[in-house]
Design a protein around this motif. Structure first.
Motif, PDB file in Angstrom:
ATOM      1  N   GLU A 122      -5.368  -4.964   0.603  1.00 40.98           N
ATOM      2  CA  GLU A 122      -3.927  -4.695   0.597  1.00 40.98           C
ATOM      3  C   GLU A 122      -3.455  -4.258   1.981  1.00 40.98           C
ATOM      4  O   GLU A 122      -2.383  -4.661   2.443  1.00 40.98           O
ATOM      5  CB  GLU A 122      -3.570  -3.644  -0.449  1.00 40.98           C
ATOM      6  N   THR A 123      -4.260  -3.443   2.659  1.00 40.16           N
ATOM      7  CA  THR A 123      -3.898  -3.014   4.005  1.00 40.16           C
ATOM      8  C   THR A 123      -3.805  -4.220   4.944  1.00 40.16           C
ATOM      9  O   THR A 123      -2.862  -4.340   5.736  1.00 40.16           O
ATOM     10  CB  THR A 123      -4.940  -2.010   4.526  1.00 40.16           C
TER      11      THR A 123
ATOM     12  N   ASP B 188      -8.393  -1.855  -1.541  1.00 45.54           N
ATOM     13  CA  ASP B 188      -7.603  -1.081  -0.582  1.00 45.54           C
ATOM     14  C   ASP B 188      -7.596  -1.765   0.783  1.00 45.54           C
ATOM     15  O   ASP B 188      -6.541  -1.880   1.431  1.00 45.54           O
ATOM     16  CB  ASP B 188      -8.181   0.330  -0.465  1.00 45.54           C
TER      17      ASP B 188
ATOM     18  N   ARG C 160      -3.885  -2.411  -9.497  1.00 39.80           N
ATOM     19  CA  ARG C 160      -3.440  -2.400  -8.100  1.00 39.80           C
ATOM     20  C   ARG C 160      -3.657  -3.756  -7.441  1.00 39.80           C
ATOM     21  O   ARG C 160      -2.829  -4.221  -6.654  1.00 39.80           O
ATOM     22  CB  ARG C 160      -4.172  -1.318  -7.314  1.00 39.80           C
TER      23      ARG C 160
ATOM     24  N   THR D 177       1.506   0.028   2.253  1.00 47.77           N
ATOM     25  CA  THR D 177       0.772   1.272   2.047  1.00 47.77           C
ATOM     26  C   THR D 177       0.919   2.178   3.268  1.00 47.77           C
ATOM     27  O   THR D 177       1.198   1.718   4.392  1.00 47.77           O
ATOM     28  CB  THR D 177      -0.715   0.997   1.805  1.00 47.77           C
TER      29      THR D 177
ATOM     30  N   ASP E 168     -12.993  -1.070  -5.735  1.00 44.86           N
ATOM     31  CA  ASP E 168     -11.794  -0.330  -5.346  1.00 44.86           C
ATOM     32  C   ASP E 168     -11.627  -0.307  -3.828  1.00 44.86           C
ATOM     33  O   ASP E 168     -10.511  -0.439  -3.313  1.00 44.86           O
ATOM     34  CB  ASP E 168     -11.855   1.103  -5.888  1.00 44.86           C
ATOM     35  N   ARG E 169     -12.739  -0.118  -3.112  1.00 46.27           N
ATOM     36  CA  ARG E 169     -12.675  -0.051  -1.651  1.00 46.27           C
ATOM     37  C   ARG E 169     -12.136  -1.346  -1.066  1.00 46.27           C
ATOM     38  O   ARG E 169     -11.266  -1.334  -0.188  1.00 46.27           O
ATOM     39  CB  ARG E 169     -14.074   0.239  -1.105  1.00 46.27           C
TER      40      ARG E 169
ATOM     41  N   GLY F 287      -6.701   1.800  -9.801  1.00 48.81           N
ATOM     42  CA  GLY F 287      -7.044   1.576  -8.402  1.00 48.81           C
ATOM     43  C   GLY F 287      -7.591   0.201  -8.100  1.00 48.81           C
ATOM     44  O   GLY F 287      -7.648  -0.199  -6.939  1.00 48.81           O
TER      45      GLY F 287
END
Length: 436
Positions: free
Chosen positions: A192-193, A189, A247, A140, A185-186, A243
């Motif tokens: 994944e980071t 993210d 994802r 990302t 969703d948060r 998302g």
């Protein structure tokens, strides 16, 4: 004979535009259509059939146009936005999606079903779906921005995940103590980071997933691995198809399994950079927590912990667990766990099908360090790559995800799901995904 893409594009735009099209029809629908979105009134169903037929005929041509002949990588939200601009009527507009996402789940109009149709058809194609999955293995932008600092300092706090490199180990600690690491969703993210950073950092040899110490009164001072999907966020309408639900599977879980794509002087022999993963389960791994265990190399658990996949009882599909779980447990036990909600406690004999080691809680820390040391060997990565290639065919995974994109979208907007999440919101302050 199939119509040309320009003619089909014009016909689709005419079919779904006012007067008399989908958007004009939606304006007359009663509030709360979301409860019926999976079985819509006649015209909505017809128009979804038109969209499906259009994509069945032109999916590869559509994808090629949106990605400039597959030379441009677009993530899921970017692909949807590009499709809305280039092919009016093929997917809901940005304004429609934004308005829908501001509503509680039970009040939504069901636009994500149309996203499910679109993304399902993209993934179904070996050509377009293969390119899309490769794109989603790329790091990302957020991870690339953070990478120089992380490689220099060896730690970062992403909010719901803390990441620290120590003695060659990337330690990912899920730390949403407000909801027992229930995912939204948060957190997808942040996860994944963190996975990207761990895989891209050349000083990392092996990676560890573990839940942090909680402050929730019921589990204060205890580590918890994961409570699964955040049901409060689901009720509020904050769990998105692109998302979160897609994802998560095509992003960080797939990267743990297959690696992150790299473009450097090593990519000539492998387009991805992968590393071995260890997971340590404290207290419980519910839903998405159990799904995580299916993509790591070594699982340790405290003897008082348990695993479960209650998604069917919640009305949804437990990610890729339906695809992966049977190869660990066999089909009969997999059906008991997924369809009947059977919990697997670490004291059950069947637990050894899903975890490698069970230890007393006060012995788990030391056992984790021993497990990490065993996965540092120079040939581990190559053998892991070959084991994963033999266990999971990427085209079979792609076909599963194509069907999952549509079926999960339909489930999100089914009456039983909206009823359940509505009742959940009135049960008080129990954390999302936590055991009742």
């Amino acid at each position: 004979m199939r119509a040309s893409l320009p003619r089909a594009r014009a016909a689709l735009k005419h079919a779904v535009s006012p007067p008399g099209g989908l958007r004009a029809h939606e304006a007359t629908l009663p509030e709360g259509l979301g409860a019926h979105a999976a079985s819509p009134p006649g015209e909505l169903g017809v128009l979804r059939s038109l969209r499906t037929a259009f994509l069945d005929a032109h999916a590869d041509a559509v994808y090629a146009e949106l990605t400039v002949g597959r030379t441009r990588g677009l993530r899921l939200a970017e692909l949807v936005a590009a499709a809305g601009s280039a092919f009016p009527g093929l997917v809901p507009t940005a304004a429609e999606l934004a308005a829908d996402r501001a509503l509680a789940q039970a009040r939504k109009a069901g636009h994500e079903i149309d996203l499910g149709v679109f993304l399902s058809r993209m993934l179904r194609s070996p050509l377009s779906g293969g390119h899309l999955m490769d794109t989603l293995l790329s790091p990302t932008a957020r991870a690339l921005d953070l990478l120089p600092e992380f490689t220099a300092v060896g730690k970062t706090d992403l909010g719901s995940v803390r990441l620290e490199r120590r003695d060659g180990v990337a330690r990912l600690t899920m730390c949403r103590d407000d909801c027992l690491n229930a995912e939204d969703d948060r957190q997808v993210d942040d996860m994944e980071t963190a996975v990207d950073l761990a895989l891209l950092d050349p000083a990392v040899e092996v990676c560890l997933l573990r839940g942090g110490v909680m402050t929730h009164p019921r589990y204060a001072g205890k580590r918890v691995f994961s409570a699964g999907i955040n049901l409060k966020s689901l009720h509020a309408g904050d769990i998105s198809l692109d998302g979160f639900l897609l994802r998560r599977e095509l992003g960080y879980l797939h990267k743990i399994w297959r690696g992150v794509r790299v473009d450097d002087d090593t990519s000539w022999h492998s387009p991805t950079r992968a590393k071995p993963w260890v997971a340590a389960v404290d207290t419980f791994a519910i839903g998405g927590g159990t799904q995580l265990l299916l993509v790591v190399d070594h699982v340790l658990a405290a003897s008082d912990a348990y695993l479960s996949l209650p998604a069917a009882q919640e009305g949804i599909i437990p990610g890729v667990a339906n695809f992966r779980l049977p190869r660990y447990t066999g089909p009969r036990l997999a059906r008991q766990i997924i369809l009947e909600g059977r919990r697997i406690r670490m004291t059950d004999p069947e637990a050894r099908l899903l975890v490698d080691e069970v230890h007393d809680p006060d012995e788990l820390d030391r056992a984790v360090e021993r497990g990490l040391d065993r996965l540092r060997g120079p040939a581990v990565a190559a053998n892991r790559k070959m084991l994963n290639a033999a266990e999971e065919d990427i085209d079979a995974f792609r076909r599963y995800m194509a069907e999952f994109a549509l079926q999960q979208a339909l489930r999100l907007h089914s009456t039983d799901v909206t009823d359940k999440v509505g009742r959940f919101s009135t049960r008080g302050t129990a954390p999302a995904g936590s055991p009742s």
